[in-house]
Every structure is written in structure tokens, then in C-alpha cells.
Write an enzyme that holds these catalytic residues in place. Structure first.
Site, PDB file in Angstrom:
ATOM      1  N   LYS A 282       0.828  -1.215   0.000  1.00 46.75           N
ATOM      2  CA  LYS A 282       0.000   0.000   0.000  1.00 46.75           C
ATOM      3  C   LYS A 282       0.861   1.263   0.000  1.00 46.75           C
ATOM      4  CE  LYS A 282      -4.031  -2.141   2.169  1.00 46.75           C
ATOM      5  NZ  LYS A 282      -3.559  -3.533   2.042  1.00 46.75           N
ATOM      6  N   ASP A 462     -14.282  20.798  29.437  1.00 46.82           N
ATOM      7  CA  ASP A 462     -13.923  19.925  30.549  1.00 46.82           C
ATOM      8  C   ASP A 462     -13.325  20.779  31.656  1.00 46.82           C
ATOM      9  OD1 ASP A 462     -14.660  17.863  28.890  1.00 46.82           O
ATOM     10  OD2 ASP A 462     -12.630  17.155  28.506  1.00 46.82           O
ATOM     11  N   ASN A 485       3.143  12.874  25.343  1.00 47.41           N
ATOM     12  CA  ASN A 485       2.923  12.179  26.618  1.00 47.41           C
ATOM     13  C   ASN A 485       3.320  10.704  26.552  1.00 47.41           C
ATOM     14  OD1 ASN A 485       2.003  14.505  27.769  1.00 47.41           O
ATOM     15  ND2 ASN A 485      -0.156  13.946  27.768  1.00 47.41           N
TER      16      ASN A 485
END
Length: 546
Positions: A282, A462, A485
Site C-alpha cells: 500500500k 472539561d 505524553n
């Protein structure tokens, strides 16, 4: 008896690890691969399978035999996983007549997982003899890690004993788990490097780690057009819950980003880390033609198109999307008018366009200001900081994460509910998604807000309240990026440390994915102190956008 092909479901297992349960988007169908952990029925039974984690490929294994395997493994101290993509698995068990090509077809993977794959006869022999037998006669595929460990198996017993003695030494010297000294670090690092066979540090120069590099100095990607199409493929597989293929594509994407040259041959594509034959096909197809036939097939598929549409509904994942598609729904209007939705999904459908739209940086700053002002009116001296992509300096943001704490170490405890009440009373918060999610001493609210004035859109908000002692680590964690992270956590493992949104710990001892000793907390009064403890250069937020 002829084997019948069947679709293999990989339901999401329940985590048994002690990692923090802190989800930012509570989609019940999103994966968190971990083990089913059951206690043995008889406490007097041998635990000779202790530390071994199994996935049993059900294809061509009779149901009765499969259930016997699972029950016996659990009774003798092992663990059973329902998802072969989990990194915790030590052995994949398959029917005796399976070969590699057939396993790949059934699992629908480009290349086999980096896990030892053995015939079911091996597990039968182990259970019959109540001992872990040699896999030599039964192995179909062996991970490099398992092969290299084979010569050390005789010494494992003594190594574990050294680990246990080391745990005691660290605890006795530190006084308690919440204290830490430089001498403790010297003990942990020097001795574990000599004693442990489970998590030896890799000798990789620190400056080679992503978390030690500035995202502003990233080398040019000569294969960006290939990466773009592979990312579309990964996103498509994620939306159809084909987690293993999505993971395989992500590995190839990272390898392409690190590759210093333009891909100029199939062999060069195949040489990339994590790239198998079919994925190399691919990559080379895109490099040669600029197109990918498989991607065009997906784009012309009604089911794939609808699944991608539905998985963009907040609170919905591949499982919900699949059910809706099977029920004949094809548009967001169909869901609004006909579908049986949870509260979160109802909000996600009603505000579909708003929540998908990225907001300009200026709008995110206004949202942060309103939350901070309301918090300061409740308690003087409060700290409220927008994190995520906003703090990393991005020009637009998908949502706003506001981290709240107080320097006195105690006033944060009374801020959570009064702050939410005030923001709702003013009409700023319009919808709750998760009213409270607790993770240790941290509390998190997930909802929807809207700035005052005409033509304003609903935005995801949040609010995370943390104790000041955890603020440094929380600031690193919620700023991101996710790639940055992950690099930090991997670096920690090589130094026998661990890092999450709560704390940085030293002296962590692992056996595979299992923590034999949780470690001792290193005080991190500031974000910079996390970097200093890891001995890497401090990177300001705008340099962490990897």
C-alpha cells in the site's frame, strides 16, 4: 470436522491494572484493552500460570473445550484477555492445525502481533501436568522478546527475589511511599539495572526521544502524502472497530514520519519498523501513483461512510454506529427522529455540527476567562489554566480543558460544585455530559458551554479540579500532545519510573506490564520539575505539539 469461518468479536475487557481510570470521552464502545481477572475457586490450588496472560483464538476450538481452557487458566493463576490487541498478552493460543497465513486472515491483520503464538496442545499439556511446559514443540510464532528471554528462564527465580529485596530496601530507606530522596534513586536505578530481567533500560540517547525535542524543530516529512492517506485508512478502521489494523497503520505512520528520505522502492517501504508485506504494498502504491485503491473502495462504501458519520456523534463509538446502521439509519436526522439514544448521544446528535467544528483560539480564550473569573469569585487565589491544544499555541481547538487548583493545598476541595452551579445559573453551561468523574483526588466535569451573545456555537468544555501537590504532573498530562505524553511514559519505563496525571514515581519495578512495586513519589512542585527529574530539557507547551 470442517472449520466454519466466523466473525470474531473483540469485546472491550475490564481493566485489572492499577492505572488511573480517567477517560476524557466516555464512549462505552471505545477500547481500553485489559484482562478479565477472577479469583481462583480453590485457594489451595497451584498457581503455576501466575504471570501468564492468554488470548485464546476461538476459531475451530469447540465451545466446551474453550470454556474449559478459560476456567482452568483462571483457576491456576493465569489471566484471560478478550482482545488480542492488548500489549499485556504473553501467549496467543490457537487450534493445532492453524498456520500463520490462516491466523492472519482470521485476525484480519497485516502482520502477527509481537506475542508468542502456540498450539492449544501446549496449553492442554501444561494443564494436564500442572506445570509450564516448553513451547519448543508447539510454537507457531515467537516474539523476539520471548526468544531472548528463553536463555534466562533458569535465573528468573533468583532475579525476582532480588527485586523483592530491592522493594524492601527502597521502602525502608524512604520511610514511606510519599517520601523520596536522591539516595533512593541511586539505589533503584543502579540495582535494578543489574538485577531485573524484566525491564532493563534501553541505551538510547535522551536527545533521541520525542519528549526531549522541540516540535518546532521537526525535520521535514518527505512522505507526507503517504502519511495523509494512511491516516485516512487508520481513521476508517477505527470507526469500524478494527482496532488492530488501525494500530498497525499508526505504527507505519510513525515510522514514515521518522524516515529521513522519500520512499523510493517497495523494499525500502518493507524495511520500515512495523511494516509487513501487505502494508508495504500500500505504501509503495501511494508513492508510485499518489492513490490507494483500498481507500477508494472505502470511500465508495455506503456502510463505511455511514459508520464514520455516526462515530463522530459524541458518546457513540463503533458498536453504537454498527447497531444504528443495521437498524437502517443513514443520516444524523435519522438518529434525531428514530434512534434510541443515551443522554450523551442525544446531546451529541442535537449539537452534532457545533461539536465537530473547531473553534478559533480567541474563542477558547474567552471560555477560559469566564471559567477563571467564576472560580476566582468563589475563592480568591484560585488557579484556572486552559490546557490542551490551546496551551500548546494552536490556532484552533476542538474543546477546552480547564485545570483548576489552589496553592494552599486545600481550598480546591470546595470549588467543584459551587463553580458548576454558578456557570449553569448564568446559562454558560448548557448541557451535562458527565457531571462528575473521580480519579483519586481529582474531579472532572465534562459538558457543553456557549459564550453569551448572538451566533455563538456550543463548545465542549472539561473542568478538572486537582490538589496542588498533583498540579505539576496534571499540567503536563492535560497539555499533551498525546504523542508527547506517550514518549514521556516510555522514557519513564527505561528509568524504572512511572508518570501519570497524579504523580511521577521512581523505583518502579515491572514484570512485563505488571507492576511488582509501585515506586515512591518524587515531589513535582512545578511542571519544570517533571522534566528535571527525567533529566531532559524543559519544553514549553508550544514545543510539545508533536
Amino acid at each position: 470436522m470442517a472449520c466454519r469461518k466466523r466473525h470474531l468479536k473483540t469485546p472491550e475487557p475490564k481493566s485489572t491494572s492499577k492505572q488511573p481510570r480517567f477517560s476524557t470521552k466516555p464512549d462505552v464502545s471505545h477500547s481500553q484493552a485489559s484482562a478479565q481477572s477472577l479469583q481462583p475457586d480453590n485457594k489451595n490450588q497451584s498457581s503455576f500460570l501466575q504471570g501468564l496472560h492468554f488470548y485464546i483464538l476461538p476459531a475451530c476450538i469447540e465451545k466446551t473445550r474453550l470454556n474449559i481452557f478459560k476456567n482452568q487458566v483462571l483457576n491456576f493463576g493465569g489471566k484471560i484477555y478478550d482482545d488480542f490487541a492488548s500489549s499485556f498478552i504473553t501467549h496467543i493460543i490457537v487450534e493445532d492445525k492453524m498456520d500463520i497465513a490462516r491466523i492472519q486472515r482470521i485476525m484480519q491483520v497485516e502482520s502477527l502481533p509481537a506475542t508468542t503464538i502456540v498450539k492449544s496442545a501446549w496449553l492442554s499439556s501444561c494443564l494436564r501436568n500442572k506445570a509450564v511446559e516448553s513451547i519448543e514443540k508447539y510454537v507457531i510464532h515467537q516474539s523476539c522478546k520471548e526468544s531472548s528471554r528463553g536463555n534466562q528462564e533458569k535465573n528468573n527465580e533468583s532475579d525476582v527475589s532480588k527485586e523483592v529485596r530491592l522493594h524492601s530496601l527502597v521502602k525502608n530507606n524512604s520511610g514511606s511511599d510519599s517520601e523520596y530522596s536522591a539516595s533512593d534513586e541511586d539505589i533503584v536505578v543502579s540495582n535494578t539495572q543489574k538485577a531485573t530481567t524484566f525491564s532493563s533500560p534501553r541505551n538510547i540517547p535522551v536527545d533521541k526521544w520525542i519528549c526531549a525535542q522541540s516540535s518546532k524543530n521537526v525535520k521535514p516529512n518527505f512522505n507526507q502524502d503517504i502519511v495523509d492517506k494512511l491516516e485516512e485508512m487508520a481513521s476508517t478502521y477505527q470507526s469500524t472497530n478494527d482496532k488492530w489494523r488501525a494500530f498497525g497503520y499508526q505504527k507505519a505512520i510513525q515510522a514514515l514520519r521518522r524516515h529521513p528520505n522519500r520512499i523510493s522502492s517497495w523494499e525500502e517501504a518493507k524495511s520500515l519498523t512495523g511494516v509487513g508485506t501487505r502494508l508495504a504494498d500500500k505504501i509503495w502504491e501511494i508513492a508510485e501513483s499518489g492513490q490507494l485503491r483500498k481507500l477508494k473502495e472505502f470511500e465508495s462504501s455506503d456502510e463505511v461512510t455511514v459508520m464514520k458519520l455516526f462515530t463522530n456523534v459524541w458518546g457513540a463509538g463503533p458498536h453504537s454506529a454498527k447497531i444504528w446502521y443495521q437498524q437502517g439509519f443513514r443520516t444524523i436526522d435519522d438518529l434525531r427522529q428514530k434512534a434510541n439514544l443515551t443522554h450523551q448521544q442525544e446531546v451529541g446528535v442535537r449539537l452534532y455540527d457545533d461539536l465537530l467544528d473547531r473553534m478559533p483560539r480567541e474563542e477558547a480564550a474567552e471560555i477560559e476567562k469566564i471559567v477563571r473569573t467564576a472560580a476566582e469569585e468563589i475563592k480568591e487565589g484560585i488557579i484556572a489554566q486552559a490546557c490542551g491544544s490551546y496551551r500548546r499555541g494552536k490556532l484552533d481547538c476542538g474543546d477546552v480543558d480547564v485545570l483548576i487548583t489552589h496553592p494552599d493545598g486545600k481550598s480546591h476541595k470546595g470549588i467543584f460544585q459551587p463553580l458548576l452551579t454558578r456557570l449553569k445559573e448564568t446559562g454558560f453551561i448548557t448541557d451535562d455530559l458527565v457531571s462528575v468523574e473521580e480519579s483519586g483526588n481529582q474531579k472532572k466535569y465534562l459538558g457543553v458551554c456557549k459564550l453569551p451573545g448572538p451566533n455563538q456555537k456550543h463548545r465542549r468544555l472539561d473542568i478538572i479540579v486537582v490538589p496542588y501537590s498533583e498540579y505539576g504532573c496534571a499540567l503536563v498530562y492535560f497539555t499533551g500532545s498525546a504523542h508527547f505524553n506517550r514518549s514521556l511514559r516510555h522514557l519513564c519505563k527505561t528509568q524504572h519510573m512511572s508518570l501519570n496525571e497524579h504523580a511521577l514515581k521512581a523505583g518502579v519495578v515491572r514484570k512485563g506490564a505488571e507492576k511488582l512495586f509501585e515506586g515512591t513519589i518524587i515531589p513535582t512542585p512545578s511542571e519544570k520539575s517533571v522534566f528535571e527529574a527525567l533529566k531532559i530539557p524543559y519544553r514549553p507547551p508550544e514545543e510539545r505539539d508533536h
